[in-house]
Design a protein around this motif. Structure first.
Motif, PDB file in Angstrom:
ATOM      1  N   SER A   8      34.271  37.085  38.958  1.00  0.00           N
ATOM      2  CA  SER A   8      34.303  37.077  40.413  1.00  0.00           C
ATOM      3  C   SER A   8      35.729  37.181  40.945  1.00  0.00           C
ATOM      4  O   SER A   8      35.925  37.231  42.153  1.00  0.00           O
ATOM      5  CB  SER A   8      33.654  35.791  40.942  1.00  0.00           C
ATOM      6  OG  SER A   8      34.288  34.648  40.380  1.00  0.00           O
ATOM      7  N   TRP A   9      36.732  37.237  40.052  1.00  0.00           N
ATOM      8  CA  TRP A   9      38.124  37.389  40.449  1.00  0.00           C
ATOM      9  C   TRP A   9      38.743  38.532  39.644  1.00  0.00           C
ATOM     10  O   TRP A   9      38.511  38.648  38.450  1.00  0.00           O
ATOM     11  CB  TRP A   9      38.925  36.106  40.217  1.00  0.00           C
ATOM     12  CG  TRP A   9      38.442  34.972  41.065  1.00  0.00           C
ATOM     13  CD1 TRP A   9      37.515  34.024  40.751  1.00  0.00           C
ATOM     14  CD2 TRP A   9      38.863  34.675  42.401  1.00  0.00           C
ATOM     15  NE1 TRP A   9      37.309  33.159  41.796  1.00  0.00           N
ATOM     16  CE2 TRP A   9      38.140  33.527  42.826  1.00  0.00           C
ATOM     17  CE3 TRP A   9      39.777  35.254  43.287  1.00  0.00           C
ATOM     18  CZ2 TRP A   9      38.298  32.964  44.082  1.00  0.00           C
ATOM     19  CZ3 TRP A   9      39.942  34.679  44.548  1.00  0.00           C
ATOM     20  CH2 TRP A   9      39.215  33.556  44.936  1.00  0.00           C
ATOM     21  N   TYR A  10      39.536  39.376  40.319  1.00  0.00           N
ATOM     22  CA  TYR A  10      40.092  40.562  39.666  1.00  0.00           C
ATOM     23  C   TYR A  10      41.606  40.638  39.891  1.00  0.00           C
ATOM     24  O   TYR A  10      42.071  40.730  41.025  1.00  0.00           O
ATOM     25  CB  TYR A  10      39.411  41.824  40.205  1.00  0.00           C
ATOM     26  CG  TYR A  10      37.925  41.784  39.964  1.00  0.00           C
ATOM     27  CD1 TYR A  10      37.369  42.327  38.812  1.00  0.00           C
ATOM     28  CD2 TYR A  10      37.074  41.144  40.863  1.00  0.00           C
ATOM     29  CE1 TYR A  10      36.015  42.249  38.568  1.00  0.00           C
ATOM     30  CE2 TYR A  10      35.704  41.056  40.624  1.00  0.00           C
ATOM     31  CZ  TYR A  10      35.185  41.613  39.470  1.00  0.00           C
ATOM     32  OH  TYR A  10      33.840  41.519  39.229  1.00  0.00           O
ATOM     33  N   ALA A  11      42.344  40.552  38.783  1.00  0.00           N
ATOM     34  CA  ALA A  11      43.799  40.645  38.855  1.00  0.00           C
ATOM     35  C   ALA A  11      44.195  42.100  38.691  1.00  0.00           C
ATOM     36  O   ALA A  11      43.578  42.843  37.931  1.00  0.00           O
ATOM     37  CB  ALA A  11      44.422  39.797  37.744  1.00  0.00           C
ATOM     38  N   TYR A  12      45.240  42.524  39.396  1.00  0.00           N
ATOM     39  CA  TYR A  12      45.682  43.918  39.307  1.00  0.00           C
ATOM     40  C   TYR A  12      47.206  43.998  39.368  1.00  0.00           C
ATOM     41  O   TYR A  12      47.881  43.128  39.932  1.00  0.00           O
ATOM     42  CB  TYR A  12      45.076  44.751  40.447  1.00  0.00           C
ATOM     43  CG  TYR A  12      45.464  44.261  41.835  1.00  0.00           C
ATOM     44  CD1 TYR A  12      46.641  44.665  42.449  1.00  0.00           C
ATOM     45  CD2 TYR A  12      44.639  43.367  42.512  1.00  0.00           C
ATOM     46  CE1 TYR A  12      46.998  44.203  43.705  1.00  0.00           C
ATOM     47  CE2 TYR A  12      44.980  42.893  43.770  1.00  0.00           C
ATOM     48  CZ  TYR A  12      46.163  43.321  44.365  1.00  0.00           C
ATOM     49  OH  TYR A  12      46.521  42.848  45.606  1.00  0.00           O
ATOM     50  N   ALA A  49      42.925  34.509  36.458  1.00  0.00           N
ATOM     51  CA  ALA A  49      43.433  35.808  36.900  1.00  0.00           C
ATOM     52  C   ALA A  49      44.938  35.757  37.123  1.00  0.00           C
ATOM     53  O   ALA A  49      45.681  36.640  36.686  1.00  0.00           O
ATOM     54  CB  ALA A  49      42.712  36.233  38.174  1.00  0.00           C
ATOM     55  N   ARG A  50      45.404  34.709  37.790  1.00  0.00           N
ATOM     56  CA  ARG A  50      46.841  34.597  38.058  1.00  0.00           C
ATOM     57  C   ARG A  50      47.634  34.322  36.775  1.00  0.00           C
ATOM     58  O   ARG A  50      48.771  34.775  36.628  1.00  0.00           O
ATOM     59  CB  ARG A  50      47.095  33.510  39.104  1.00  0.00           C
ATOM     60  CG  ARG A  50      46.500  33.849  40.463  1.00  0.00           C
ATOM     61  CD  ARG A  50      47.046  33.012  41.594  1.00  0.00           C
ATOM     62  NE  ARG A  50      46.461  33.395  42.867  1.00  0.00           N
ATOM     63  CZ  ARG A  50      46.824  34.464  43.575  1.00  0.00           C
ATOM     64  NH1 ARG A  50      47.788  35.253  43.132  1.00  0.00           N
ATOM     65  NH2 ARG A  50      46.223  34.745  44.722  1.00  0.00           N
ATOM     66  N   ALA A  51      47.031  33.609  35.828  1.00  0.00           N
ATOM     67  CA  ALA A  51      47.696  33.345  34.553  1.00  0.00           C
ATOM     68  C   ALA A  51      47.913  34.643  33.789  1.00  0.00           C
ATOM     69  O   ALA A  51      48.942  34.840  33.139  1.00  0.00           O
ATOM     70  CB  ALA A  51      46.868  32.368  33.725  1.00  0.00           C
TER      71      ALA A  51
END
Length: 209
Positions: A8-12, A49-51
């Motif tokens: 449900s979270w997407y890092a880019y 995601a932030r990690a």
């Protein structure tokens, strides 16, 4: 759908551009689509995601995928936020639904959005069952002997005549009966239907790779 936890979270990270975390796949897709070198990955939490971004947004930090057996792979999902879609591919992730559906029934990703008569709600589990139906039909056409999916419910129950008929919609029960019959014939001819981890399913619609 299987009981695995979807992202449900997407890092880019966009080269010489921005980086961040999106709460939905469509938001992330708008940023990375068509951008050479863009990196993105889905996670079950914003913290994860932030990690990943902090660690350099390296795909190599994840475990390598196992070598997949030749065969037909299926899945269903709602990751694009446009309803339930189904996916059927080979072990390399190449779409196969065009072998059983008209091009007009496929979206630009080669997947099929599921709809029921009268506008009835479509569940992920129904989508998984429908995807297996197409996988079985394709296997028969291509003379394939192996089918893989990540839904325990569909593989271990609904496609083996094990379904709670009084508790589910008639359309689901009817489809389960059809798929069970197709699977029975497929396995009598020497075919196998087996589970695979959703993390390694090339047909996966969780958008986490």
């Amino acid at each position: 759908m299987s009981v695995k936890k979807k992202n449900s979270w997407y890092a880019y990270l966009v080269p010489r551009g921005s980086k961040g975390v999106a709460a939905r796949w469509p938001e992330c897709e708008k940023i990375v689509r068509g951008v050479p070198g863009a990196r993105y990955r889905g996670f079950s939490s914003e913290l994860e995601a932030r990690a990943w971004l902090t660690a350099g947004a390296l795909y190599e930090t994840s475990k390598p995928a196992p070598r997949l057996s030749p065969g037909i792979y299926f899945d269903a999902g709602t990751g694009r936020g446009e309803g339930v879609e189904i996916s059927v591919t080979d072990e390399r992730g190449r779409n196969l639904l065009h072998k059983t559906l008209a091009k007009t029934a496929l979206n630009r990703f080669g997947k099929h959005r599921v709809s029921l008569r009268g506008g009835a709600d479509v569940t992920n589990n129904y989508g998984e069952l429908l995807a297996l139906r197409h996988a079985l039909l394709i296997a028969k056409k291509e003379r394939a002997r192996r089918i893989f999916g990540d839904s325990a419910l569909v593989i271990n129950h609904w496609s083996q005549w094990r379904i709670k008929r009084k508790e589910l919609p008639a359309a689901t029960v009817a489809l389960a009966d059809e798929v069970s019959k197709l699977r029975e014939a497929f396995e009598k001819a020497g075919g196998t239907v087996a589970r695979i981890s959703g993390d390694h399913n090339p047909a996966d619609l969780g958008f986490h790779r």
